[in-house]
Scaffold this motif. Structure first.
Motif, short mmCIF file in Angstrom:
data_model
loop_
_atom_site.label_atom_id
_atom_site.label_comp_id
_atom_site.label_asym_id
_atom_site.label_seq_id
_atom_site.Cartn_x
_atom_site.Cartn_y
_atom_site.Cartn_z
N THR A 144 0.81 -1.22 0.00
CA THR A 144 0.00 0.00 0.00
C THR A 144 0.84 1.27 0.00
O THR A 144 0.29 2.36 -0.11
CB THR A 144 -0.99 0.02 1.19
N ILE A 145 2.17 1.12 0.07
CA ILE A 145 3.03 2.29 -0.13
C ILE A 145 2.85 2.82 -1.56
O ILE A 145 3.08 3.99 -1.82
CB ILE A 145 4.53 1.95 0.13
N ASN A 146 2.38 1.96 -2.46
CA ASN A 146 2.15 2.36 -3.85
C ASN A 146 0.67 2.59 -4.15
O ASN A 146 0.23 2.48 -5.29
CB ASN A 146 2.71 1.29 -4.79
N GLU A 147 -0.10 2.90 -3.10
CA GLU A 147 -1.50 3.27 -3.25
C GLU A 147 -1.74 4.61 -2.56
O GLU A 147 -0.90 5.08 -1.79
CB GLU A 147 -2.42 2.20 -2.64
N VAL A 148 -2.90 5.19 -2.84
CA VAL A 148 -3.29 6.44 -2.19
C VAL A 148 -4.41 6.13 -1.20
O VAL A 148 -5.48 5.68 -1.59
CB VAL A 148 -3.76 7.48 -3.22
N GLY A 149 -4.14 6.37 0.08
CA GLY A 149 -5.15 6.13 1.10
C GLY A 149 -6.25 7.18 1.07
O GLY A 149 -6.09 8.27 0.52
N SER A 150 -7.36 6.86 1.71
CA SER A 150 -8.51 7.76 1.75
C SER A 150 -9.04 7.81 3.17
O SER A 150 -8.55 7.13 4.07
CB SER A 150 -9.60 7.24 0.81
N ILE A 151 -10.07 8.63 3.37
CA ILE A 151 -10.71 8.70 4.68
C ILE A 151 -11.22 7.33 5.10
O ILE A 151 -11.31 7.04 6.30
CB ILE A 151 -11.87 9.72 4.68
N TYR A 152 -11.54 6.47 4.14
CA TYR A 152 -12.11 5.17 4.46
C TYR A 152 -11.07 4.17 4.97
O TYR A 152 -11.43 3.17 5.59
CB TYR A 152 -12.83 4.60 3.25
N THR A 153 -9.80 4.42 4.70
CA THR A 153 -8.77 3.48 5.15
C THR A 153 -7.91 4.01 6.28
O THR A 153 -7.28 3.23 6.99
CB THR A 153 -7.85 3.06 3.98
N VAL A 154 -7.86 5.33 6.48
CA VAL A 154 -6.98 5.85 7.54
C VAL A 154 -7.73 6.47 8.71
O VAL A 154 -7.12 6.75 9.74
CB VAL A 154 -5.96 6.87 6.98
N GLN A 155 -9.04 6.68 8.60
CA GLN A 155 -9.77 7.26 9.73
C GLN A 155 -9.64 6.36 10.95
O GLN A 155 -9.87 5.16 10.88
CB GLN A 155 -11.25 7.46 9.40
N GLY A 156 -9.25 6.93 12.07
CA GLY A 156 -9.11 6.16 13.30
C GLY A 156 -7.73 5.58 13.52
O GLY A 156 -7.44 5.04 14.58
N PHE A 157 -6.85 5.69 12.52
CA PHE A 157 -5.51 5.10 12.61
C PHE A 157 -4.43 6.17 12.72
O PHE A 157 -4.62 7.32 12.35
CB PHE A 157 -5.22 4.24 11.38
#
Length: 399
Positions: free
Chosen positions: A294-307
């Motif tokens: 996932t270093i080669n992906e773009v995270g979103s609110i759906y994957t990083v919220q709470g982390f």
């Protein structure tokens, strides 16, 4: 690379020492719960606080304490990535079971089918609860919090109005207080920031920035924090890679605003020389940021919220721009995430339109609160980007 498990699981676990204030709050909630379990009412305890104030840490330790002494106790969270973390923690904790941790819709539907109530429900990220029917997710009630309260003697709620992200889960403080008002309730606010190593003055700057106040120069004292703006998103990504190799838990993220133009079957975020796909749907039990690819992906609110992330690169997308008087403006017409705005019968047109700006500011706010050690920004709007560089960088690029 430092794994997410070593950071996130430990950050939520019972091994973390609570501050005096957090410990006081923990005992207050425990006393409230025990008192009202002896009564036949629907009592509600609300724990409010911004991202990074330790709400989830308190909640997990609280539930671990209570669930071992109370029958029919359930922990509910509407965030699939967070649910994975809680279930993994349960598997590592004596006398705790993964089945205690459920999605709200599954819990509500099951209890309605059985025609029963439980003693205790604990809800993390309650700002993600649905407040209208959502047939796609098999929820046919009108308000998940109201349903959960009716199904339990005591409900403990963690809530942050600045992290509400969709109209179908549209909440604000007033709506929440109106819902709990008829019931015995207590409300506690957490204010001290623990996640980010940024100074109070930088946190204050971020608050004013996201609220749409005039963007001032970043204070000289930013704390032990790496805060920069980048004209080139690809250059920002290269630094994220270096930070990830060195410290782990560094990721690129973005707001909405990038059309679904597929390239090689993937929905890309294209920003100048930067071209990476959005985060892919995570079918595994491992949270998104823990997975090396996932270093080669773009995270979103759906994957990083709470982390937590050690370092975060944030692309501030097309819906955000610099106004004529140097404020952060919002243009909802440029949103590409169709799930954010869904009309609902209990919101008139004026309120619905106003909610769009609130939800977009909230979505950026969620990203702005993730980075523990550093945060890098790139704005799609050239005027906003140039202004942020002037206001943020100053002498920091040499650090």
């Amino acid at each position: 690379m430092q794994s997410l498990e070593s950071h996130t699981l430990n950050a939520f676990s019972r091994n973390v020492q609570l501050t005096q204030k957090q410990d006081q709050v923990l005992h207050t909630i425990e006393a409230f719960t025990r008192d009202h379990l002896e009564k036949d009412d629907h009592a509600v305890f609300v724990l409010m606080g911004d991202a990074g104030t330790g709400k989830s840490l308190i909640l997990n330790q609280l539930f671990t304490n209570l669930a071992q002494n109370i029958t029919d106790a359930y922990f509910l969270v509407n965030h699939p990535e967070l649910l994975k973390v809680y279930r993994e923690l349960a598997g590592q904790t004596p006398h705790m079971l993964k089945k205690y941790y459920q999605r709200p819709t599954s819990f509500i539907n099951k209890l309605h089918k059985l025609g029963k109530r439980v003693n205790l429900t604990v809800i993390d990220e309650a700002h993600l609860l649905l407040s209208k029917p959502d047939h796609y997710n098999n929820y046919y009630g009108n308000n998940q919090l109201e349903d959960i309260m009716a199904l339990s003697n005591v409900t403990i709620v963690v809530f942050d109005p600045h992290q509400v992200l969709r109209t179908k889960s549209f909440w604000n403080k007033e709506r929440l207080l109106n819902l709990v008002a008829p019931h015995p309730h207590q409300i506690v606010h957490l204010k001290q920031q623990f996640r980010m190593q940024a100074s109070p003055r930088l946190m204050d700057w971020l608050d004013h920035f996201i609220d749409g106040d005039v963007i001032r120069s970043v204070p000289a004292d930013v704390g032990d924090y790496d805060f920069r703006a980048f004209a080139d998103a690809q250059q920002m990504f290269q630094l994220i890679i270096k930070k990830n190799n060195r410290s782990g838990l560094a990721r690129m993220t973005s707001t909405s605003g990038y059309p679904s133009t597929l390239d090689g079957g993937k929905h890309l975020v294209n920003e100048g020389n930067f071209h990476l796909p959005w985060d892919q749907y995570n079918f595994t039990s491992t949270p998104w940021a823990e997975q090396p690819q996932t270093i080669n992906e773009v995270g979103s609110i759906y994957t990083v919220q709470g982390f937590d992330l050690n370092y975060i690169g944030i692309i501030i997308g097309p819906p955000f721009y610099l106004t004529a008087d140097n404020r952060l403006g919002v243009d909802p017409s440029k949103v590409t995430d169709v799930e954010i705005f869904k009309r609902r019968p209990d919101m008139d047109n004026q309120v619905f339109e106003q909610s769009k700006e609130t939800l977009l500011r909230n979505s950026l706010n969620v990203l702005l609160r993730r980075g523990i050690k550093g945060m890098y920004l790139h704005a799609h709007d050239p005027k906003l980007e140039a202004y942020l560089e002037r206001m943020i960088n100053q002498d920091r690029l040499n650090h």
